[in-house]
Motif scaffolding. Structure first.
Motif, short mmCIF file in Angstrom:
data_model
loop_
_atom_site.label_atom_id
_atom_site.label_comp_id
_atom_site.label_asym_id
_atom_site.label_seq_id
_atom_site.Cartn_x
_atom_site.Cartn_y
_atom_site.Cartn_z
N UNK A 448 -40.20 -9.37 13.56
CA UNK A 448 -38.83 -9.44 14.10
C UNK A 448 -37.84 -8.92 13.07
N UNK A 449 -38.03 -9.27 11.79
CA UNK A 449 -37.15 -8.77 10.73
C UNK A 449 -37.28 -7.26 10.59
N UNK A 450 -38.49 -6.76 10.75
CA UNK A 450 -38.71 -5.31 10.63
C UNK A 450 -37.97 -4.56 11.74
N UNK A 451 -38.11 -5.03 12.98
CA UNK A 451 -37.43 -4.35 14.09
C UNK A 451 -35.91 -4.46 13.94
N UNK A 452 -35.46 -5.60 13.46
CA UNK A 452 -34.03 -5.78 13.27
C UNK A 452 -33.50 -4.87 12.15
N UNK A 453 -34.25 -4.77 11.06
CA UNK A 453 -33.83 -3.90 9.95
C UNK A 453 -33.85 -2.44 10.36
N UNK A 454 -34.82 -2.06 11.19
CA UNK A 454 -34.88 -0.68 11.68
C UNK A 454 -33.66 -0.35 12.54
N UNK A 455 -33.29 -1.25 13.44
CA UNK A 455 -32.11 -1.01 14.25
C UNK A 455 -30.82 -1.05 13.45
N UNK A 456 -30.80 -1.86 12.38
CA UNK A 456 -29.59 -1.97 11.56
C UNK A 456 -29.28 -0.66 10.85
N UNK A 457 -30.28 0.13 10.56
CA UNK A 457 -30.03 1.43 9.92
C UNK A 457 -29.16 2.30 10.82
N UNK A 458 -29.50 2.39 12.10
CA UNK A 458 -28.73 3.23 13.01
C UNK A 458 -27.37 2.62 13.32
N UNK A 459 -27.32 1.28 13.34
CA UNK A 459 -26.02 0.63 13.53
C UNK A 459 -25.11 0.89 12.34
N UNK A 460 -25.68 0.89 11.12
CA UNK A 460 -24.89 1.16 9.92
C UNK A 460 -24.41 2.61 9.89
N UNK A 461 -25.17 3.50 10.55
CA UNK A 461 -24.76 4.90 10.62
C UNK A 461 -23.72 5.15 11.71
N UNK A 462 -23.37 4.12 12.48
CA UNK A 462 -22.35 4.29 13.51
C UNK A 462 -22.84 4.99 14.75
N UNK A 463 -24.16 5.04 14.96
CA UNK A 463 -24.69 5.70 16.16
C UNK A 463 -24.55 4.78 17.36
N UNK A 464 -24.12 5.33 18.47
CA UNK A 464 -23.93 4.55 19.69
C UNK A 464 -25.24 4.38 20.42
#
Length: 503
Positions: A448-464
């Motif tokens: 769960x932490x891995x999937x969350x960290x993976x998604x956080x990368x794109x969220x940090x990049x401002x991707x919609x």
């Protein structure tokens, strides 16, 4: 003033003061109960029912469509649009309409006096009826006010765009929160049944041990030690259960499901490891370009620059055009209806004195906005690099947890064989199964932490997470759009619009 008149005046004053007193009655409980019932109906109104197990992207879609915080941002955006429409009306000329009836209790008469002799030169006369009807329609347009109102309307337009950026951020946050809660709820879906089953076995073993102690069978100290070990195992299982039991409740809250709704997730047997195929330099550029916070600062800089232009405009004189139509029923007038018009220049000379200070303040605001944007840019890049480091660390922790889980699974398999061959006690088997459960829990939480960290990368990049448009406002259509965007990211394609329009 005699004593009776004073008493009368004081009584009138007391009545006036008491009449101006304002009291507020407490809200009755029945009103609060009705409000609570109405809120419960409106919170879950017009939602598509759940059909089958809930997938990750369906949960995200329901959160995007039904989450109350997201709804609030939609309302704020609509309010900003109405405020922009209202600001546009300020550019129109001022138009005032007056109509009414005017009367007096005596005749409006006057006479004239000679300034040389001081004698009355005209007998008292009147040129106005005691009662008359009047009406005026006047339009005034100031060119300077128009220019200031135009700049204010542009600022209102930028405020609306700022609200859109804040909505983008809220959607990104909601999607990320759903991602985190979903995978923890998935761990709960996998392990809670196993935990409950093992707790039943532990309770049964404790009951058997207590029964043997009461019958004085075996060594009492050994029996008590056995029971103590079982109680410790129960406590560990209860702690694990508590860590998992709230995950579904949190997920249901995020997707705005009525609390208590039976929620079944679409579980998967394999642990698909997400791979980051996008170069960090591209993500860095995208973050500086697309992050909602930075784009909001861009608009804020434009608003601050507009304040400088407004301060400079106020230095100029205003050119005012006026035109109007008038009516007066006065019978002494030769023309009871007439129109007038005019042009004049207005100039507030105090603006010349205060304008330099206002301009300096506005320019200082521009410098502060630029400095704030640069500081935020550094923070955004730091968040991106932290998210990438968290992903790498989460990947290592998951692989380690998966290896430990596999080994504990093999160990418990051997323990079961020995227990069936009567070569092992039940406590050792229960402890082995408990160790396996703990290893599985650590593995699922690490995933769960891995999937969350993976998604956080794109969220940090401002991707919609959503494209500009979706085919429909149905949950499945939104879920498909979310899945397609995530699949594109997984292939390294981060080309995305700077703003996502969601239903």
């Amino acid at each position: 003033m005699n004593r009776s008149q004073k008493l009368f005046a004081m009584s009138v004053l007391a009545l006036t003061v008491s009449g101006c007193a304002v009291t507020s009655d407490p809200i009755e409980r029945s009103v609060s109960e009705q409000r609570a019932r109405t809120d419960l109906q409106n919170m879950y109104k017009d939602q598509e029912p759940l059909s089958g197990p809930l997938t990750l992207h369906q949960a995200m879609a329901r959160a995007v469509k039904y989450n109350l915080e997201g709804r609030l941002k939609i309302m704020e955006e609509a309010l900003a649009k109405r405020q922009l429409d209202l600001a546009s009306f300020d550019m129109l000329p001022r138009m005032a309409l007056d109509a009414g009836y005017v009367g007096r209790n005596n005749v409006s008469a006057s006479s004239s006096q000679s300034v040389e002799t001081g004698t009355q030169s005209l007998e008292p006369s009147t040129s106005q009826d005691r009662d008359r009807e009047v009406a005026d329609l006047t339009m005034v347009w100031n060119v300077l006010d128009f220019g200031v109102s135009y700049i204010s309307a542009k600022q209102a337009g930028d405020q609306r765009l700022i609200v859109q950026e804040r909505r983008r951020k809220v959607i990104n946050t909601i999607v990320q929160d759903v991602r985190s809660a979903y995978w923890r709820a998935m761990a709960a879906e996998r392990l809670l049944k196993q935990i409950d089953s093992l707790m039943v076995r532990v309770d049964t073993a404790r009951g058997n041990s207590q029964s043997m102690s009461e019958q004085r069978i075996g060594d009492p100290v050994q029996a008590l030690g056995y029971q103590r070990s079982l109680i410790q195992a129960t406590r560990q299982l209860e702690e694990q259960r508590r860590a998992l039991s709230l995950a579904k409740t949190e997920l249901a809250t995020l997707i705005n499901l009525p609390l208590g709704t039976e929620l079944t997730l679409a579980t998967q047997d394999e642990y698909v490891i997400p791979e980051l195929k996008v170069d960090l330099a591209r993500l860095e550029q995208e973050a500086l370009t697309s992050r909602p916070e930075l784009r909001e600062q861009d608009y804020q800089t434009r608003i601050t620059a507009a304040e400088t232009r407004k301060a400079m405009l106020r230095l100029l004189p205003g050119l005012e055009f006026s035109a109007g139509g008038h009516y007066d029923s006065n019978s002494f007038l030769v023309e009871q209806g007439w129109a007038d018009y005019g042009v004049k220049v207005t100039w507030n000379l105090f603006n010349v004195i205060s304008a330099p200070a206002a301009i300096n303040v506005a320019k200082a605001g521009e410098e502060v906005a630029a400095a704030r944007r640069q500081a935020m840019s550094i923070a955004v890049l730091a968040q991106l690099y932290v998210a990438n480091a968290n992903y790498r660390e989460a990947l290592r922790q998951f692989k380690t947890s998966q290896q430990l889980s596999d080994i504990d699974g093999q160990i418990v398999g051997q323990l079961r064989n020995r227990y069936q061959a009567a070569g092992l006690g039940e406590l050792d088997l229960i402890q082995g199964e408990l160790n396996t459960l703990q290893a599985d829990l650590r593995r699922d939480l690490a995933y769960a932490d891995l999937r969350n960290a993976y998604g956080q990368i794109f969220a940090s990049a401002g991707l919609d997470p959503l494209p500009d448009e979706v085919q429909s406002t149905q949950v499945q259509s939104i879920a498909t759009a979310l899945a397609n965007r995530e699949a594109a990211w997984a292939q390294g394609d981060i080309a995305a619009p700077t703003a996502a329009v969601t239903p």
